[in-house]
Design an enzyme around this catalytic site. Structure first.
Site, PDB file in Angstrom:
ATOM      1  N   THR A 158       0.850  -1.264   0.155  1.00 51.79           N
ATOM      2  CA  THR A 158      -0.198   0.094  -0.078  1.00 51.79           C
ATOM      3  C   THR A 158       0.843   1.137  -0.006  1.00 51.79           C
TER       4      THR A 158
ATOM      5  N   GLY B 250       3.007  -3.301   8.466  1.00 54.05           N
ATOM      6  CA  GLY B 250       3.236  -3.543  10.073  1.00 54.05           C
ATOM      7  C   GLY B 250       4.768  -3.715  10.251  1.00 54.05           C
TER       8      GLY B 250
ATOM      9  N   GLU C 173      -6.196  -5.894   4.022  1.00 54.57           N
ATOM     10  CA  GLU C 173      -6.309  -7.092   3.216  1.00 54.57           C
ATOM     11  C   GLU C 173      -7.309  -6.929   2.085  1.00 54.57           C
TER      12      GLU C 173
HETATM   13  C1  LIG Z   1      -0.123 -11.520  17.997  1.00 55.53           C
HETATM   14  C2  LIG Z   1      -1.195 -11.695  16.928  1.00 55.53           C
HETATM   15  C3  LIG Z   1      -2.098 -12.747  17.373  1.00 55.53           C
HETATM   16  C4  LIG Z   1      -2.958 -13.318  16.543  1.00 55.53           C
HETATM   17  C5  LIG Z   1      -3.970 -14.371  16.975  1.00 55.53           C
HETATM   18  C6  LIG Z   1      -4.924 -14.996  15.978  1.00 55.53           C
HETATM   19  C7  LIG Z   1      -5.217 -16.166  16.023  1.00 55.53           C
HETATM   20  C8  LIG Z   1      -6.010 -16.794  15.180  1.00 55.53           C
HETATM   21  C9  LIG Z   1      -6.147 -18.280  14.900  1.00 55.53           C
HETATM   22  C10 LIG Z   1      -5.470 -18.674  13.829  1.00 55.53           C
HETATM   23  C11 LIG Z   1      -4.889 -17.991  12.730  1.00 55.53           C
HETATM   24  C12 LIG Z   1      -4.147 -18.789  11.474  1.00 55.53           C
HETATM   25  C13 LIG Z   1      -3.105 -18.261  10.873  1.00 55.53           C
HETATM   26  C14 LIG Z   1      -3.265 -16.655  11.365  1.00 55.53           C
HETATM   27  C15 LIG Z   1      -3.075 -15.657  10.409  1.00 55.53           C
HETATM   28  C16 LIG Z   1      -3.656 -14.380  10.658  1.00 55.53           C
HETATM   29  C17 LIG Z   1      -3.661 -13.235   9.508  1.00 55.53           C
HETATM   30  C18 LIG Z   1      -2.206 -13.017   9.093  1.00 55.53           C
HETATM   31  C19 LIG Z   1      -1.814 -11.729   9.544  1.00 55.53           C
HETATM   32  C20 LIG Z   1      -1.572 -10.411   8.272  1.00 55.53           C
HETATM   33  C21 LIG Z   1      -1.940  -9.162   9.014  1.00 55.53           C
HETATM   34  C22 LIG Z   1      -2.261  -8.343   7.725  1.00 55.53           C
HETATM   35  C23 LIG Z   1      -2.228  -6.852   8.009  1.00 55.53           C
HETATM   36  C24 LIG Z   1      -2.884  -6.218   6.772  1.00 55.53           C
HETATM   37  C25 LIG Z   1      -2.018  -6.507   5.356  1.00 55.53           C
HETATM   38  C26 LIG Z   1      -2.342  -5.747   4.228  1.00 55.53           C
HETATM   39  O1  LIG Z   1      -3.622  -5.068   4.243  1.00 55.53           O
HETATM   40  S1  LIG Z   1      -1.419  -6.006   2.931  1.00 55.53           S
HETATM   41  C27 LIG Z   1      -2.255  -4.972   1.422  1.00 55.53           C
HETATM   42  C28 LIG Z   1      -3.516  -5.534   1.097  1.00 55.53           C
HETATM   43  N1  LIG Z   1      -3.814  -5.133  -0.044  1.00 55.53           N
HETATM   44  C29 LIG Z   1      -5.177  -5.255  -0.780  1.00 55.53           C
HETATM   45  O2  LIG Z   1      -5.817  -6.307  -0.195  1.00 55.53           O
HETATM   46  C30 LIG Z   1      -5.372  -4.516  -2.120  1.00 55.53           C
HETATM   47  C31 LIG Z   1      -7.042  -4.845  -2.649  1.00 55.53           C
HETATM   48  N2  LIG Z   1      -6.739  -4.891  -3.950  1.00 55.53           N
HETATM   49  C32 LIG Z   1      -6.650  -5.773  -4.881  1.00 55.53           C
HETATM   50  O3  LIG Z   1      -6.549  -7.020  -4.346  1.00 55.53           O
HETATM   51  C33 LIG Z   1      -6.786  -5.624  -6.105  1.00 55.53           C
HETATM   52  O4  LIG Z   1      -6.350  -4.381  -6.565  1.00 55.53           O
HETATM   53  C34 LIG Z   1      -8.285  -5.842  -6.678  1.00 55.53           C
HETATM   54  C35 LIG Z   1      -9.111  -5.234  -6.160  1.00 55.53           C
HETATM   55  C36 LIG Z   1      -8.576  -7.395  -6.525  1.00 55.53           C
HETATM   56  C37 LIG Z   1      -8.275  -5.434  -8.208  1.00 55.53           C
HETATM   57  O5  LIG Z   1      -7.370  -5.875  -8.951  1.00 55.53           O
HETATM   58  P1  LIG Z   1      -7.134  -5.835 -10.513  1.00 55.53           P
HETATM   59  O6  LIG Z   1      -7.517  -4.475 -10.616  1.00 55.53           O
HETATM   60  O7  LIG Z   1      -5.773  -5.970 -11.074  1.00 55.53           O
HETATM   61  O8  LIG Z   1      -8.355  -6.685 -10.963  1.00 55.53           O
HETATM   62  P2  LIG Z   1      -9.585  -6.597 -11.742  1.00 55.53           P
HETATM   63  O9  LIG Z   1      -9.426  -5.700 -12.919  1.00 55.53           O
HETATM   64  O10 LIG Z   1     -10.675  -6.230 -10.653  1.00 55.53           O
HETATM   65  O11 LIG Z   1      -9.864  -8.004 -11.988  1.00 55.53           O
HETATM   66  C38 LIG Z   1      -9.213  -8.726 -13.211  1.00 55.53           C
HETATM   67  C39 LIG Z   1      -9.356 -10.267 -12.935  1.00 55.53           C
HETATM   68  O12 LIG Z   1      -8.555 -10.657 -12.059  1.00 55.53           O
HETATM   69  C40 LIG Z   1      -9.123 -11.413 -10.990  1.00 55.53           C
HETATM   70  N3  LIG Z   1      -8.476 -11.372  -9.523  1.00 55.53           N
HETATM   71  C41 LIG Z   1      -8.324 -10.211  -8.976  1.00 55.53           C
HETATM   72  N4  LIG Z   1      -7.645 -10.337  -7.616  1.00 55.53           N
HETATM   73  C42 LIG Z   1      -7.467 -11.806  -7.874  1.00 55.53           C
HETATM   74  C43 LIG Z   1      -6.739 -12.822  -7.009  1.00 55.53           C
HETATM   75  N5  LIG Z   1      -6.258 -12.442  -6.002  1.00 55.53           N
HETATM   76  N6  LIG Z   1      -6.535 -13.980  -7.449  1.00 55.53           N
HETATM   77  C44 LIG Z   1      -7.103 -14.286  -8.646  1.00 55.53           C
HETATM   78  N7  LIG Z   1      -7.866 -13.701  -9.504  1.00 55.53           N
HETATM   79  C45 LIG Z   1      -7.979 -12.464  -8.921  1.00 55.53           C
HETATM   80  C46 LIG Z   1     -10.570 -11.029 -10.950  1.00 55.53           C
HETATM   81  O13 LIG Z   1     -11.314 -11.842 -10.511  1.00 55.53           O
HETATM   82  C47 LIG Z   1     -10.690 -10.407 -12.388  1.00 55.53           C
HETATM   83  O14 LIG Z   1     -11.058 -11.940 -13.092  1.00 55.53           O
HETATM   84  P3  LIG Z   1     -12.139 -11.626 -14.235  1.00 55.53           P
HETATM   85  O15 LIG Z   1     -12.251 -13.077 -14.639  1.00 55.53           O
HETATM   86  O16 LIG Z   1     -13.396 -11.163 -13.927  1.00 55.53           O
HETATM   87  O17 LIG Z   1     -11.616 -10.931 -15.320  1.00 55.53           O
HETATM   88  C1  LIG Z   2      -4.456  -1.583  10.544  1.00 52.06           C
HETATM   89  C2  LIG Z   2      -3.996  -1.597   9.122  1.00 52.06           C
HETATM   90  C3  LIG Z   2      -2.863  -2.405   8.687  1.00 52.06           C
HETATM   91  C4  LIG Z   2      -2.451  -2.256   7.437  1.00 52.06           C
HETATM   92  N1  LIG Z   2      -1.354  -3.185   7.064  1.00 52.06           N
HETATM   93  C5  LIG Z   2      -0.862  -3.307   5.736  1.00 52.06           C
HETATM   94  C6  LIG Z   2       0.300  -3.644   5.490  1.00 52.06           C
HETATM   95  O1  LIG Z   2       1.203  -4.525   6.387  1.00 52.06           O
HETATM   96  N2  LIG Z   2       0.874  -3.715   4.141  1.00 52.06           N
HETATM   97  C7  LIG Z   2       0.200  -2.894   3.357  1.00 52.06           C
HETATM   98  O2  LIG Z   2       0.591  -3.048   2.203  1.00 52.06           O
HETATM   99  N3  LIG Z   2      -0.949  -2.596   3.537  1.00 52.06           N
HETATM  100  C8  LIG Z   2      -1.427  -2.404   4.852  1.00 52.06           C
HETATM  101  N4  LIG Z   2      -2.667  -1.820   5.157  1.00 52.06           N
HETATM  102  C9  LIG Z   2      -3.489  -1.020   3.821  1.00 52.06           C
HETATM  103  C10 LIG Z   2      -4.662  -1.722   3.549  1.00 52.06           C
HETATM  104  O3  LIG Z   2      -4.210  -2.999   2.779  1.00 52.06           O
HETATM  105  C11 LIG Z   2      -5.572  -0.648   2.872  1.00 52.06           C
HETATM  106  O4  LIG Z   2      -5.730   0.399   3.737  1.00 52.06           O
HETATM  107  C12 LIG Z   2      -6.922  -1.263   2.288  1.00 52.06           C
HETATM  108  O5  LIG Z   2      -6.269  -2.358   1.379  1.00 52.06           O
HETATM  109  C13 LIG Z   2      -7.856  -0.212   1.752  1.00 52.06           C
HETATM  110  O6  LIG Z   2      -7.175   0.577   0.957  1.00 52.06           O
HETATM  111  P1  LIG Z   2      -7.313   2.147   0.804  1.00 52.06           P
HETATM  112  O7  LIG Z   2      -6.836   2.493   2.293  1.00 52.06           O
HETATM  113  O8  LIG Z   2      -6.570   2.506  -0.371  1.00 52.06           O
HETATM  114  O9  LIG Z   2      -8.774   2.394   0.740  1.00 52.06           O
HETATM  115  P2  LIG Z   2      -9.609   3.190  -0.396  1.00 52.06           P
HETATM  116  O10 LIG Z   2      -9.538   2.311  -1.634  1.00 52.06           O
HETATM  117  O11 LIG Z   2      -9.145   4.539  -0.573  1.00 52.06           O
HETATM  118  O12 LIG Z   2     -10.987   3.255   0.317  1.00 52.06           O
HETATM  119  C14 LIG Z   2     -11.845   4.682   0.435  1.00 52.06           C
HETATM  120  C15 LIG Z   2     -13.197   4.339   0.140  1.00 52.06           C
HETATM  121  O13 LIG Z   2     -13.361   4.104  -1.318  1.00 52.06           O
HETATM  122  C16 LIG Z   2     -14.098   3.034  -1.566  1.00 52.06           C
HETATM  123  N5  LIG Z   2     -13.637   2.323  -2.876  1.00 52.06           N
HETATM  124  C17 LIG Z   2     -12.374   2.376  -3.236  1.00 52.06           C
HETATM  125  N6  LIG Z   2     -12.165   1.795  -4.528  1.00 52.06           N
HETATM  126  C18 LIG Z   2     -13.813   1.296  -4.897  1.00 52.06           C
HETATM  127  C19 LIG Z   2     -14.402   0.638  -5.839  1.00 52.06           C
HETATM  128  N7  LIG Z   2     -13.516   0.232  -6.900  1.00 52.06           N
HETATM  129  N8  LIG Z   2     -15.470   0.664  -5.940  1.00 52.06           N
HETATM  130  C20 LIG Z   2     -16.217   1.103  -4.736  1.00 52.06           C
HETATM  131  N9  LIG Z   2     -15.591   1.503  -3.740  1.00 52.06           N
HETATM  132  C21 LIG Z   2     -14.405   1.847  -3.833  1.00 52.06           C
HETATM  133  C22 LIG Z   2     -14.024   1.841  -0.480  1.00 52.06           C
HETATM  134  O14 LIG Z   2     -14.929   1.247  -0.436  1.00 52.06           O
HETATM  135  C23 LIG Z   2     -13.834   2.892   0.922  1.00 52.06           C
HETATM  136  O15 LIG Z   2     -15.090   3.107   0.959  1.00 52.06           O
HETATM  137  C24 LIG Z   2      -2.987  -1.633   6.386  1.00 52.06           C
HETATM  138  C25 LIG Z   2      -4.354  -0.988   6.819  1.00 52.06           C
HETATM  139  C26 LIG Z   2      -4.710  -0.843   7.989  1.00 52.06           C
HETATM  140  C27 LIG Z   2      -5.885  -0.212   8.436  1.00 52.06           C
END
Ligand SMILES: CCCCCCCC/C=C\CCCCCCCCCCCCCCCC(=O)SCCNC(=O)CCNC(=O)[C@H](O)C(C)(C)COP(=O)(O)OP(=O)(O)OC[C@H]1O[C@@H](n2cnc3c(N)ncnc32)[C@H](O)[C@@H]1OP(=O)(O)O
Ligand SMILES: Cc1cc2nc3c(=O)[nH]c(=O)nc-3n(C[C@H](O)[C@H](O)[C@H](O)COP(=O)(O)OP(=O)(O)OC[C@H]3O[C@@H](n4cnc5c(N)ncnc54)[C@H](O)[C@@H]3O)c2cc1C
Length: 666
Positions: free
Chosen positions: A149, A188, A431
């Protein structure tokens, strides 16, 4: 020697009422007796590590002290884990994550190392790259995070601005952050903890853009921990929760990394700059799919934590009289309280059961991808998106409901409910933002609907669309199986409506993309309905499957819970069912009664059910939810730890209050 306190009498009585074997359910939820034993053994070791006990509760520490304490404790945890694993099996990820709660009250600054850095090397690295980095990462000789991000883009990752430009002469990539919006923001541990990260950047070769790819980047010196030249890195500051997660920012200025640092399991860049496409460019998004699957399990755990606190508290707490002259009632005996709490228990079970099959589906897709087969990937992506979205949102609502169910004391930091909420609600955004992920699933559902209209065979999770098109709506019966069919009818009806709305806009001359936006409220509703149908269907099927292998007394309780979940959601979505299924007003009246019966059936087992989650006091860290129920004593003991109670008169009295009072005019 630690003082042993008497268990609260109400809790003793509640435990005596329980009709099933609590231990048997713990083993079932953990996935077997061995897993429970391993978990308890590890938690017991942690309990006895003196250095892990906080002298001053974390809430009283400054931002900086809190972070430093979290690093200190996570290092100890890692060492204890290493020693444990030397002698025994490697701990399951679930057990190590869970134990983490006993150590770090909030989120560990190493969270992303185990949660995403290591999994990305496994999922995106070639065997050679894995051989180079995995041993170091697993041993924590290098510590990393997942930096995707940016300030300007989180959701739309194709729009990321960090560039990785290939220089064939030196066989290096040059990383740059051209604008303020291209700075990485959020990862993170990035703030001040990690020395490596996975950086997701736009690849350029000879001036041509090749889309986003993952690179492994060392950002700090391993000896001095100073940022390397060309790296600007720091912490982003306080947030709603995640106080100790150490989220950071990162910018690059002509920062060079060797060619081998691009993770090349999928696409590759050869020495001469030739770009070799991977099987599917979306495989670059693989780590996110894995984490979304795991968030379903996380949501189950957070819901279980909140339910444990609120149910035990409700058994101990007495407030108001039901009848005059009678003693004040345990609040758990108010039906409204049962309505708030028992769904929390059932929801945790629903998510655990869902995780069990979803994780298997994930493993199958990973195995298939190894054989160059990707047929089930779109279905897994659609499922992981909507189930991550729904489970995290439901968990957020439930945790807050549990906090409210604890009245004023739920608002105390020492109840731990505020921290659990901060954690749970973050998962709705990270995520993949909630709405965005529902829309990803909707995209798949629109395609599935078109395929159904064309008479094609559909993937199992959407096969109900074909049944819905073929048959008349089934005659309604108030059985779980028919209700689940009803949820499928709601989903099918909403999918059809959303599809028709898009077609209507297209026919009226709109572009498909504009038509999509105009129909998007209907699209997310369709996705939510699909999620609910999947959750109910999967939960019911898993319960039927496990019921044959557990004791009849436990099977009965599991059956009560799944019925409660299904009936609860029937009543919550009665309007939709009335529109899209054959349910009648009379059926809803019958189900309201059924719901009340189920609350009464679950009532004697409520405390047993939360005990079965087996969340130790060290993990719960709650004055309201401890096993012994010493709620009031603990609240007072915690209050006494406030630094404001350490002196009879605070200096602000002499400095400000006294002169202020003196000046006050009567
Ligand atoms: C101490 C702590 C203790 C915790 C204890 C808990 C205990 C619990 C017990 C057990 C747990 C066991 C394990 C634990 C694990 C815990 C979790 C792990 C921790 C992690 C913490 C995380 C922190 C946060 C990290 C982050 O946020 S990282 C950043 C994340 N970012 C995002 O998610 C971005 C979101 N955006 C996207 O994914 C993409 O931009 C989009 C929205 C999908 C759009 O992509 P794009 O524009 O390229 O695609 P489209 O044009 O929309 O679509 C085109 C076609 O592609 C297909 N598509 C899209 N994505 C995918 C995919 N991923 N895979 C396959 N295909 C994909 C889509 O469907 C389209 O297909 P089409 O056929 O329609 O064309
Ligand atoms: C606690 C925390 C930990 C994180 N840890 C990590 C990390 O370790 N690594 C990392 O890379 N990232 C991390 N992130 C970032 C996180 O993955 C993003 O914040 C998340 O994916 C949302 O993206 P954004 O902030 O750009 O929201 P935006 O996309 O800007 O969302 C704002 C608003 O716009 C709307 N919107 C956006 N696009 C569309 C669309 N196509 N259609 C309709 N509505 C839309 C959303 O629904 C939302 O209401 C973390 C975030 C948080 C809060």
């Amino acid at each position: 020697m630690a003082t042993v306190h008497k268990i609260n009498e109400d809790l003793v009585k509640e435990r005596q009422k329980c009709t099933f074997n609590v231990q048997e359910l713990t083993y079932l939820l953990d996935g077997g007796e061995e897993v429970t034993k391993e978990r308890r053994e590890f938690e017991n070791i942690l309990r006895n590590v003196k250095e892990l006990q906080d002298e001053v509760p974390e809430v009283y520490l400054s931002h900086k002290e809190r972070y430093e304490n979290a690093v200190r404790k996570t290092c100890i945890l890692q060492n204890v884990r290493n020693d444990f694993e030397k002698k025994r099996e490697v701990l399951s990820p679930r057990n190590i994550f869970r134990a983490g709660y006993a150590v770090i009250k909030d989120v560990s600054p190493f969270f992303l190392h185990n949660g995403m850095f290591v999994p990305t090397i496994i999922g995106q690295g070639t065997p050679e790259q894995q051989a180079e980095w995995l041993p170091k990462a697993k041993a924590m000789a290098i510590i990393g995070t997942y930096a995707q991000t940016e300030l300007g883009h989180g959701t739309f990752i194709r729009g990321l601005e960090t560039t990785a430009t290939y220089d064939a002469k030196t066989e290096e990539f040059i990383l740059n952050s051209p604008k303020v919006t291209s700075y990485k923001w959020w990862p993170g541990g990035l703030g001040t903890t990690v020395n490596h990260c996975i950086t997701v950047a736009q690849l350029y070769i000879n001036g041509k853009k090749y889309g986003i790819h993952p690179f492994i980047v060392q950002i700090r010196d391993l000896e001095t921990h100073k940022p390397l030249p060309g790296i600007k890195v720091g912490e982003i500051g306080p947030k709603m929760g995640f106080a100790t997660a150490n989220n950071g920012f990162l910018g690059f200025q002509n920062f060079r990394i060797p060619r081998k640092n691009m993770l090349m399991k999928n696409a590759q860049v050869l020495k001469d700059g030739t770009f070799v496409k991977g099987m599917n460019e979306k495989l670059t998004y693989g780590t996110m799919v894995m984490v979304r699957v795991n968030i379903v399990s996380d949501s189950a755990f957070h819901t279980a934590m909140a339910a444990t606190i609120a149910v035990r508290y409700a058994a101990v707490r007495h407030q108001s009289q039901l009848k005059a002259k009678e003693p004040e009632v345990q609040i758990i005996d108010y039906l409204t309280q049962q309505h708030k709490l028992f769904i929390a228990i059932a929801t945790s079970h629903a998510f655990s059961n869902t995780y069990t099959w979803l994780y298997q589906a994930y493993l199958k897709v990973v195995e298939d991808l190894g054989k160059q087969k990707q047929d089930h990937l779109p279905e897994l992506h659609a499922l992981s998106c909507c189930l991550k979205a729904t489970s995290s949102r439901d968990a957020g609502v439930i945790v807050e409901q549990c906090r409210l169910a604890c009245g004023g004391h739920g608002y105390m930091a020492s109840s731990n409910l505020p921290i659990i909420y901060g954690y749970t609600t973050a998962a709705i955004t990270y995520e993949g933002e909630h709405t965005v992920l529902l829309l990803q699933t909707a995209r798949y559902l629109m395609k599935a609907w078109m395929s159904a209209l064309e008479g094609k065979v559909l993937a199992p999770s959407v096969a109900y669309l074909v049944d819905w098109l073929k048959s008349d709506k089934q005659r309604w019966q108030n059985t779980p199986e028919v209700i689940v069919k009803g949820f499928q009818h709601v989903a099918a009806g909403k999918i059809k409506d959303a599809f028709d709305a898009i077609q209507k806009h297209v026919k009226a001359g709109k572009d498909y993309e504009d038509a999509w936006n105009l129909a998007s409220v209907q699209l997310i509703k369709a996705s939510e309905a699909h999620s609910r149908a999947i959750l109910c269907d999967g939960y019911l099927r898993e319960t039927v499957r496990t019921s044959s292998s557990v004791s009849p007394s436990l099977a009965k309780v599991l059956n009560h819970l799944v019925q409660l979940y299904i009936v609860y959601w029937t009543l919550e979505t009665a309007g939709d069912l009335l529109v899209y299924s054959n349910i009648g007003k009379d059926d809803i009246a019958v189900l309201k009664e059924k719901y009340e019966e189920l609350l009464a059936l679950i009532r004697p087992n409520a405390v047993g059910l939360v005990d079965a989650f087996d969340i130790s006091d060290e993990i719960l860290q709650s004055t309201l939810g401890s096993y012994d129920g010493r709620v009031y004593e603990r609240l007072m003991e915690e209050a006494m730890k406030s630094p404001l109670n350490k002196e009879p008169v605070n200096q602000s009295f002499h400095k400000y209050l006294k002169p202020f009072i003196k000046k006050a005019k009567l």
